[in-house]
Design a protein around this motif. Structure first.
Motif, PDB file in Angstrom:
ATOM      1  N   LEU A 122     -50.566  56.927   6.927  1.00 36.71           N
ATOM      2  CA  LEU A 122     -49.363  57.331   7.656  1.00 36.71           C
ATOM      3  C   LEU A 122     -49.680  57.948   9.016  1.00 36.71           C
ATOM      4  CD1 LEU A 122     -47.205  58.837   4.778  1.00 36.71           C
ATOM      5  CD2 LEU A 122     -46.718  56.767   6.098  1.00 36.71           C
ATOM      6  N   ARG A 123     -50.876  58.481   9.156  1.00 36.52           N
ATOM      7  CA  ARG A 123     -51.256  59.115  10.419  1.00 36.52           C
ATOM      8  C   ARG A 123     -51.469  58.078  11.515  1.00 36.52           C
ATOM      9  NH1 ARG A 123     -56.016  60.069  12.764  1.00 36.52           N
ATOM     10  NH2 ARG A 123     -57.091  59.268  10.912  1.00 36.52           N
ATOM     11  N   THR A 124     -52.100  56.948  11.177  1.00 32.89           N
ATOM     12  CA  THR A 124     -52.416  55.928  12.188  1.00 32.89           C
ATOM     13  C   THR A 124     -51.471  54.741  12.148  1.00 32.89           C
ATOM     14  OG1 THR A 124     -53.921  54.698  10.738  1.00 32.89           O
ATOM     15  CG2 THR A 124     -54.851  56.550  11.991  1.00 32.89           C
ATOM     16  N   GLY A 125     -50.832  54.506  10.996  1.00 38.01           N
ATOM     17  CA  GLY A 125     -49.928  53.377  10.858  1.00 38.01           C
ATOM     18  C   GLY A 125     -50.607  52.036  10.650  1.00 38.01           C
ATOM     19  N   ARG A 126     -51.917  52.013  10.441  1.00 32.55           N
ATOM     20  CA  ARG A 126     -52.598  50.724  10.287  1.00 32.55           C
ATOM     21  C   ARG A 126     -52.215  50.078   8.959  1.00 32.55           C
ATOM     22  NH1 ARG A 126     -56.720  50.173   6.866  1.00 32.55           N
ATOM     23  NH2 ARG A 126     -57.756  52.011   6.004  1.00 32.55           N
ATOM     24  N   PRO A 127     -52.235  48.741   8.883  1.00 29.14           N
ATOM     25  CA  PRO A 127     -51.839  48.047   7.648  1.00 29.14           C
ATOM     26  C   PRO A 127     -52.936  48.110   6.588  1.00 29.14           C
ATOM     27  CG  PRO A 127     -52.546  46.454   9.279  1.00 29.14           C
ATOM     28  CD  PRO A 127     -52.537  47.786   9.981  1.00 29.14           C
ATOM     29  N   PRO A 128     -52.578  47.970   5.318  1.00 26.18           N
ATOM     30  CA  PRO A 128     -53.587  47.866   4.263  1.00 26.18           C
ATOM     31  C   PRO A 128     -54.409  46.588   4.424  1.00 26.18           C
ATOM     32  CG  PRO A 128     -51.393  48.294   3.351  1.00 26.18           C
ATOM     33  CD  PRO A 128     -51.210  47.916   4.794  1.00 26.18           C
ATOM     34  N   ARG A 129     -55.695  46.665   4.056  1.00 24.74           N
ATOM     35  CA  ARG A 129     -56.578  45.504   4.151  1.00 24.74           C
ATOM     36  C   ARG A 129     -57.379  45.355   2.859  1.00 24.74           C
ATOM     37  NH1 ARG A 129     -57.399  47.900   9.472  1.00 24.74           N
ATOM     38  NH2 ARG A 129     -56.350  46.627  11.049  1.00 24.74           N
ATOM     39  N   ILE A 130     -57.891  44.154   2.628  1.00 27.52           N
ATOM     40  CA  ILE A 130     -58.526  43.885   1.334  1.00 27.52           C
ATOM     41  C   ILE A 130     -59.895  44.549   1.196  1.00 27.52           C
ATOM     42  CG2 ILE A 130     -57.301  41.697   1.120  1.00 27.52           C
ATOM     43  CD1 ILE A 130     -60.033  40.306   1.492  1.00 27.52           C
ATOM     44  N   HIS A 131     -60.462  45.063   2.280  1.00 26.99           N
ATOM     45  CA  HIS A 131     -61.741  45.773   2.176  1.00 26.99           C
ATOM     46  C   HIS A 131     -61.568  47.286   2.290  1.00 26.99           C
ATOM     47  CE1 HIS A 131     -64.042  42.110   1.953  1.00 26.99           C
ATOM     48  NE2 HIS A 131     -63.433  41.644   3.027  1.00 26.99           N
ATOM     49  N   ASP A 132     -60.329  47.768   2.144  1.00 30.49           N
ATOM     50  CA  ASP A 132     -60.092  49.206   2.094  1.00 30.49           C
ATOM     51  C   ASP A 132     -60.489  49.736   0.723  1.00 30.49           C
ATOM     52  OD1 ASP A 132     -59.080  49.354   4.655  1.00 30.49           O
ATOM     53  OD2 ASP A 132     -56.977  49.262   4.023  1.00 30.49           O
ATOM     54  N   HIS A 133     -61.189  50.865   0.704  1.00 30.62           N
ATOM     55  CA  HIS A 133     -61.549  51.488  -0.561  1.00 30.62           C
ATOM     56  C   HIS A 133     -60.330  52.166  -1.171  1.00 30.62           C
ATOM     57  CE1 HIS A 133     -65.427  51.050   1.509  1.00 30.62           C
ATOM     58  NE2 HIS A 133     -65.926  50.922   0.294  1.00 30.62           N
ATOM     59  N   MET A 134     -60.366  52.323  -2.486  1.00 29.91           N
ATOM     60  CA  MET A 134     -59.242  52.931  -3.205  1.00 29.91           C
ATOM     61  C   MET A 134     -59.717  53.367  -4.577  1.00 29.91           C
ATOM     62  SD  MET A 134     -57.282  49.353  -4.006  1.00 29.91           S
ATOM     63  CE  MET A 134     -58.077  48.105  -5.051  1.00 29.91           C
ATOM     64  N   ARG A 135     -58.989  54.299  -5.162  1.00 30.00           N
ATOM     65  CA  ARG A 135     -59.280  54.705  -6.537  1.00 30.00           C
ATOM     66  C   ARG A 135     -58.616  53.705  -7.478  1.00 30.00           C
ATOM     67  NH1 ARG A 135     -61.757  59.401  -5.768  1.00 30.00           N
ATOM     68  NH2 ARG A 135     -61.078  60.727  -4.025  1.00 30.00           N
ATOM     69  N   ILE A 136     -59.403  53.131  -8.390  1.00 27.33           N
ATOM     70  CA  ILE A 136     -58.830  52.112  -9.273  1.00 27.33           C
ATOM     71  C   ILE A 136     -58.346  52.705 -10.590  1.00 27.33           C
ATOM     72  CG2 ILE A 136     -60.230  50.314  -8.203  1.00 27.33           C
ATOM     73  CD1 ILE A 136     -61.870  50.209 -10.826  1.00 27.33           C
ATOM     74  N   ALA A 137     -58.525  54.020 -10.779  1.00 29.80           N
ATOM     75  CA  ALA A 137     -57.988  54.718 -11.950  1.00 29.80           C
ATOM     76  C   ALA A 137     -58.464  54.036 -13.238  1.00 29.80           C
ATOM     77  CB  ALA A 137     -56.467  54.800 -11.844  1.00 29.80           C
ATOM     78  N   SER A 138     -57.559  53.807 -14.176  1.00 28.77           N
ATOM     79  CA  SER A 138     -57.979  53.320 -15.494  1.00 28.77           C
ATOM     80  C   SER A 138     -58.470  51.876 -15.511  1.00 28.77           C
ATOM     81  CB  SER A 138     -56.842  53.485 -16.502  1.00 28.77           C
ATOM     82  OG  SER A 138     -56.759  54.823 -16.943  1.00 28.77           O
ATOM     83  N   VAL A 139     -58.355  51.162 -14.406  1.00 25.28           N
ATOM     84  CA  VAL A 139     -59.008  49.847 -14.359  1.00 25.28           C
ATOM     85  C   VAL A 139     -60.515  50.031 -14.544  1.00 25.28           C
ATOM     86  CG1 VAL A 139     -59.298  47.708 -13.058  1.00 25.28           C
ATOM     87  CG2 VAL A 139     -57.170  48.988 -12.868  1.00 25.28           C
ATOM     88  N   ALA A 140     -61.013  51.249 -14.286  1.00 23.69           N
ATOM     89  CA  ALA A 140     -62.423  51.552 -14.540  1.00 23.69           C
ATOM     90  C   ALA A 140     -62.799  51.353 -16.004  1.00 23.69           C
ATOM     91  CB  ALA A 140     -62.726  52.992 -14.124  1.00 23.69           C
TER      92      ALA A 140
END
Length: 430
Positions: A122-140
């Motif tokens: 929200l600070r920069t407004g850039r779009p999501p991308r497929i190489h962005d890191h993220m927490r996958i939660a219970s998919v772990a």
């Protein structure tokens, strides 16, 4: 409805409160128990229109809805069937290595469609991308299952090995529980993440550094919730025990086993299991959403050590798609182990439930939608909601990543599941 945290808030306290509400307020129903990778694609530029305009609009409407996530990205991949016959660890790894770093798909030998709405930050407004890191939660949990099932194929573990044989230091009351029951969530182990002591610690200090290998100590004074194998109950303790069993029979740390048995064979370069709270750049920022207050960034509010093998992994949409194609197809497994993996408990749901009707296998779930069947896993944690699914042959995959904890809003979750089912239907279309 979940309780709301009082303002003024801090990101850490908001995230801790959200985690507490989820554990205390969304216990899954119990069900009687009964005894099923491919190269990625040509890049899709960030400016290209979404292939299905109606789906794109619905994703944008989800983000724009009251209480909706600030951002979302959905990646559909279809493997070129002319090369699918050779799918396996070597093929999947080669695909990952040939991937590109732009905002779209990666590699060759298939087609990737990327849908995105809102922003990754929200600070920069850039779009999501497929190489962005993220927490996958219970998919772990699917990753810990993949490790255990590979060790079964190697003869280091058996599905009927018990806690008593492999982990005799754990409470004697738990000793009859088998690896098969842990992977199917029919073990009866009490859930450490619902322990009042655990919840008090994480509420007071969300970044507290737990000894991940001692998480079961929080419930070590408790017996089993039910006779092993008699019922289904989703429990974070199950996958902690699975990881400890893997360490016990190999003498190696679980993180090293992930690298050896999963990341390296599949060429996953952007997936890891941290202990702390930091995320590598670039990452999808996760938010606590509580209108009318503005969304609050909780991406790094909670450490990973308190979820470990049950939910601590960080990955990217690209890596997650590669993994779920291999996991759903059993590409890393023998035929016998793959058949055992696909023995399903009717009505056993992941948390949150996935699209359609849910049934629980060994570290994998079957989602039966109006358009067909996919296998996969869901997950949610403060700031993130995840779905990763693929066809049983591993030739098609879907990842759905949103940047808020959608299950805290029942109506929004129902809307999300309906949209996920529509994306599954798009994935399965010829």
């Amino acid at each position: 409805m979940p309780t709301r945290t009082a303002r003024p808030r801090t990101a850490a306290r908001t995230a801790a409160a959200a985690a507490l509400v989820l554990v205390a307020g969304m216990a899954p129903a119990l069900h009687p128990a009964r005894a099923a990778t491919a190269p990625a694609s040509t890049p899709t530029p960030a400016s290209a229109p979404a292939p299905d305009a109606a789906l794109q609009r619905r994703l944008e409407q989800l983000v724009a809805a009251p209480g909706g996530p600030p951002g979302a990205i959905v990646v559909l991949h279809r493997t070129d069937t002319r090369t699918a016959a050779g799918t396996g660890p070597r093929t999947a790894g080669a695909a990952a290595r040939t991937g590109t770093r732009d905002g779209g798909g990666a590699g060759r030998g298939g087609r990737t469609e990327v849908y995105r709405a809102g922003t990754a930050d929200l600070r920069t407004g850039r779009p999501p991308r497929i190489h962005d890191h993220m927490r996958i939660a219970s998919v772990a949990k699917a990753f810990s299952g993949a490790v255990a099932l590979r060790l079964v194929d190697e003869g280091r573990l058996r599905l009927d090995d018990t806690i008593g044989r492999v982990l005799p230091a754990l409470p004697a009351a738990w000793h009859p529980v088998t690896l098969r029951q842990l992977l199917a969530h029919t073990s009866g182990l009490p859930d450490f993440s619902a322990s009042p002591e655990f919840l008090a610690i994480i509420t007071e200090d969300p970044r507290h550094r737990f000894d991940s290998r001692r998480l079961l100590d929080f419930v070590a004074d408790q017996g089993l919730r039910f006779a092993p194998g008699s019922r289904y109950a989703y429990s974070n303790s199950d996958n902690i025990a699975v990881a400890l069993m893997a360490e016990a029979v190999t003498g190696r740390r679980y993180e090293a086993l992930l690298e050896q048995l999963v990341y390296r064979p599949l060429g996953l370069r952007d997936t890891h299991l941290p202990q702390g709270y930091r995320l590598p750049e670039p990452y999808l920022h996760g938010y606590a959403v509580d209108p009318p207050a503005p969304p609050e960034d909780v991406s790094e509010a909670i450490g990973a050590s308190g979820s470990w093998a049950s939910g601590g992994i960080v990955s990217t949409p690209a890596d997650l798609g590669t993994f779920i194609r291999a996991h759903a197809s059993g590409a890393l497994l023998s035929d016998a182990t793959r058949r055992a993996q696909r023995t399903f408990v009717p009505g056993g749901a992941s948390q949150p439930p996935g699209p359609g009707a849910n049934d629980a296998g060994l570290a994998i779930f079957r989602y039966t939608t109006r358009c067909g069947v996919v296998y996969g896993h869901t997950g949610n944690t403060p700031g993130y909601t995840q779905l990763a699914a693929a066809t049983p042959d591993g030739t098609r995959s879907l990842t759905f990543s949103a940047t808020s904890q959608i299950p805290l809003d029942a109506a929004l979750l129902a809307r999300t599941r309906a949209l996920q089912e529509d994306f599954v239907c798009a994935l399965l279309r010829d």
